[in-house]
Design an enzyme around this catalytic site. Sequence first.
Site, mmCIF file in Angstrom:
data_model
loop_
_atom_site.group_PDB
_atom_site.id
_atom_site.type_symbol
_atom_site.label_atom_id
_atom_site.label_comp_id
_atom_site.label_asym_id
_atom_site.label_seq_id
_atom_site.Cartn_x
_atom_site.Cartn_y
_atom_site.Cartn_z
ATOM 1 N N GLU A 1 -3.907 -10.562 -0.195
ATOM 2 C CA GLU A 1 -4.731 -10.491 1.006
ATOM 3 C C GLU A 1 -6.147 -10.862 0.592
ATOM 4 O O GLU A 1 -6.653 -10.368 -0.419
ATOM 5 C CB GLU A 1 -4.740 -9.072 1.609
ATOM 6 C CG GLU A 1 -3.408 -8.664 2.197
ATOM 7 C CD GLU A 1 -3.382 -7.223 2.728
ATOM 8 O OE1 GLU A 1 -4.444 -6.711 3.116
ATOM 9 O OE2 GLU A 1 -2.288 -6.635 2.728
ATOM 10 N N GLU B 1 0.816 -1.216 0.000
ATOM 11 C CA GLU B 1 0.000 0.000 0.000
ATOM 12 C C GLU B 1 0.851 1.268 0.000
ATOM 13 O O GLU B 1 0.773 2.084 0.909
ATOM 14 C CB GLU B 1 -0.928 0.004 1.227
ATOM 15 C CG GLU B 1 -2.008 -1.049 1.185
ATOM 16 C CD GLU B 1 -3.182 -0.720 0.290
ATOM 17 O OE1 GLU B 1 -3.087 0.273 -0.505
ATOM 18 O OE2 GLU B 1 -4.179 -1.433 0.337
HETATM 19 C C1 IPT Z 1 -5.062 -3.844 3.693
HETATM 20 C C2 IPT Z 1 -3.686 -3.642 4.211
HETATM 21 O O1 IPT Z 1 -2.745 -4.012 3.251
HETATM 22 C C3 IPT Z 1 -3.421 -4.391 5.461
HETATM 23 O O2 IPT Z 1 -2.244 -3.908 6.033
HETATM 24 C C4 IPT Z 1 -4.571 -4.285 6.396
HETATM 25 O O3 IPT Z 1 -4.757 -2.939 6.735
HETATM 26 C C5 IPT Z 1 -5.787 -4.784 5.744
HETATM 27 O O4 IPT Z 1 -6.055 -4.068 4.605
HETATM 28 C C6 IPT Z 1 -7.018 -4.643 6.601
HETATM 29 O O5 IPT Z 1 -6.921 -5.192 7.831
HETATM 30 S S1 IPT Z 1 -5.495 -2.353 2.873
HETATM 31 C C7 IPT Z 1 -7.216 -2.433 2.648
HETATM 32 C C8 IPT Z 1 -7.866 -1.360 3.440
HETATM 33 C C9 IPT Z 1 -7.546 -2.305 1.220
#
Ligand code: IPT
Length: 975
Positions: free
Chosen positions: A491, A421
């Site tokens: 993720e 990010e």
């Molecule tokens: C994504 C992040 O990469 C991760 O660090 C964490 O924040 C996760 O989301 C949520 O728990 S970013 C997401 C808001 C698109």
Amino acid sequence: MRTAAAEATATAYVEDVSPGSGTLPPRARYTSSDAKSLSLNGSWRFRLSDTADAEDDSFAEPGHDTDGWAELTVPGHWVLQGHGSPIYTNHRYPFPVDPPRVPTENPTGDHLRVFDLPGDWPVPDDDGCGAVLRFDGVESCARVWLNGTCLGEFKGSRLPHEFAVGPLLRPAGNVLAVRVHQWSAGSYLEDQDQWWLPGIFRDVTLLHQPRGCARDFFVHASYDHRDGTGTLRVDSDVAGRVTVPALGIDVPTGEPVTVPVTPWSAEEPHLYDGLLATEGERVPLRVGFRTVKLSDGLITVNGTPVLFKGVNRHEWHPERGRALDLETMREDVLLMKRHNVNAVRTSHYPPHPDFLDLCDEYGLWVIDECDLETHGFTEQGWRDNPVDDDRWTPALLDRAARTVERDKNHPSVVLWSLGNEAGTGRGLTAMAEWIHGRDPSRLVHYEGDHTCRDTDVHSRMYADHAEVERIGRGLDGGTRKCRELPFLLCEYAHAMGNGPGGLADYQRLFEAHARLQGGFVWEWIDHGIAHPELGFAYGGDFGEELHDGNFVCDGLLFPDRRPSPGLTEFKKVIEPVAITGTDGSVRVTNKYDFADLSALRLTWAYQVDGETVASGTLPLPALAPRESAGLDLPAPPPDAPAGEALWTVRAVLASDTPWAPEGHVVAWGQIPVSETRPPYLTPTARPTPHGDGVLVLGPGTFDARTGALTAIGGVAVVAPRLDVWRATTDNDDGAAWQPERRFGPLWRRLGLHRVRHRLDAVEHTDHALTVRTRVAPAASDLGLRTVYRWTSDGQRLRLTVSVAPEGDWTVPLPRLGIRIGLSSADRVEWFGGGPGEAYPDTGAAAELGRWQSTVDDLQTPYVRPQENGARAGVRWAELGGLRIEGDPVFSLTARRWTTEQLDAATHRTDLSPGDTVWLHLDHALHGIGSQSCGPGPLPPYHLRAEPAGFSLVFSPLPTTPTGPTTPTGPPALTG
Ligand code: IPT
């Protein structure tokens, strides 16, 4: 006299975009077998200041008086040791965004340690490189002095930094002074979603460097799957010899040698012990031969495409924060292996280096991510993003180099990740170019640039199932580059609170489309902080002025590393052996990418109504990856009782492995033989008025006026009534930025948490008591016409509930069932899904069987309390002196507090047991999804408001409490 200007200059490095000065170039991390080392972990003296310049640097001078200083454990974070407080933000910077400036209020910790050299420490060389002082992790910026000499300063919190200190060392009384600033220019590059935790949180070590030491080396160990040979070449700064006795290798550094080898994979992590011997030292090597390549658009290792069944792992310990000890790291690896996880993304920074040793040893694929995130710039449309500003590029390249150089000799590392990010920009391109040049033997990952400009894989986060399927089928848009690359979900399946739902649906897609090479669940562990009053604390619990609440608790493990139901579900969904079948035979499919099934054996059990009546083992052929075989099951025992019969077949470890003992269940399946038998009851009893406003029907006692049930046999109850509410889950509530419909808030707006029950009629006929009601919230014309019909055969009591929605229901219902209160209940036994909770889209791991628990153990301890604990597919349950049978099967939930109390609680410690045990006997529940950061439940898991009917049969158990005690609770069915 110090002037403000002089002090500003003295601390200018804090806000300097440069990575630092005075440190040695990055290099591989290794443990020498003969060069001495001295751990400087332990108790340090500590002083905290409010600003970077509150104190001058005289503390670094030998002899400085530290009376009145505190003691601090290093490695550690001072905010977790009673000095200041942690702060949690997801992506917002907890300070004004004005890079590279940081606030004047900049907690600064002076750390001091006096140490002697051990007696056998070699006399310091005078060539300037006789010893190195290594910091494995300091957040976020440090200036270091040894014996009064300033060595330099550095940024890059989760990266190693070394200084040459040989000539400065004395045999005794060395004074090591480290000034650590919480905020620095580096903080702009470290905006990961986690607690801000300043301190020296990883090891501090003094390493002797004998003349002719190896310094840095690069182990290149590839594998050619066509001929089964491995090629080893060790490039070393200092020439020497490389030996691998098991392979008969003895070659000079820099020279390749090719021999037949057993390759390394996460499934079969074969490591060869070797040695690098230079003039000055001997360094043990652990060599894993493997080749990572992009072939025909797929990530292959040793010629085989890999399916990643991964997790995102932050480093976390509920008391020590990111200061992890080896045993905690090993626990993580063992838990992963035991739950069929085969891959880790080290979100969002390189982990403690020992963790990667464990990954090499036990076998896990690793995406090693650089310590980089600038997510907070999204708040200003990415304006001034450091990754697109050339002034910051040296810092970015420094971080890339420190990551790659430190970890380059780990076979487990198969991809490098530029960070997380951080938007897009030239700095990222520079990093990728440098990495590709330095290490062409691995692939480069980065999710944030959807053109895939710098990467070797197309990576996304939280894409919903439909989009993932389109990508799998090659129907995605985007750049040509992206479309030609393999796809990873770096993720997905946000494991916040109850959930994630929909895992099995993702896995089906991954397995159906070659291009989809799997994903990494977000995330491994809840970052709850152990707290004396709150149990586990989350964002806001330390009075932060800006925070993101319990968004920091979104892991598959609870903060104390107890597996959550999400991890059990994940283990089932990703199991490497599929066990299916029809009556009489079982089909076993090897879903490993590399291993055959020779490490496993098969056990079977023939069960009737959840009781095992026969069991045994089956020979399991050593099926190769992707092979499948049908095996005959034995004939069911001729004397088996009648009832609901099935086979439970398990693939278990045939012998002990380094990560689990013989018998550990790797995969399982159930093969039904006969159907569920619903309870049958002939209504023969008549509703009989008994004076005092009481009506009796079989074992049931009712309030004659309201039709409310008050007792079953000797068991007093708070009358059952329809319940559609649940304490909304984090996934029901969803994330604020989610554009989609989020049902938690919609349900609340509609008033589903405050429905009222209007009594329309109480009727008794020959064999039934019928209670007609309408269940509806204020201010709405939506309602549920609900009819309760009671019948009995004299022994048992059957309740049939019919529900007819009225009005225009545009949202699903949270749940549909009845809630009933019991005065006491402790032990619970049931025949149905278990042992853990299961919801419509989280139920893969629920095994049909006979289970027992206490009411307390039925609760799932989500850090922020919310709906939990439903056992699915229950045929019957016994608790509190009652037997309850379902027609059809139902979901069972039992708690010592009401849904309203659960809904209002913010921490587990808010929940205290009341006098009544509340049972939810649900006909259906709405799915879970993962909308706390991803898609909601898929439509098939929505509980649509439509006409429904279900029955429950109650009977008092033979031993009931003496005389009804009246449970307390809201009166039922008052008009
Ligand atoms: C994504 C992040 O990469 C991760 O660090 C964490 O924040 C996760 O989301 C949520 O728990 S970013 C997401 C808001 C698109």
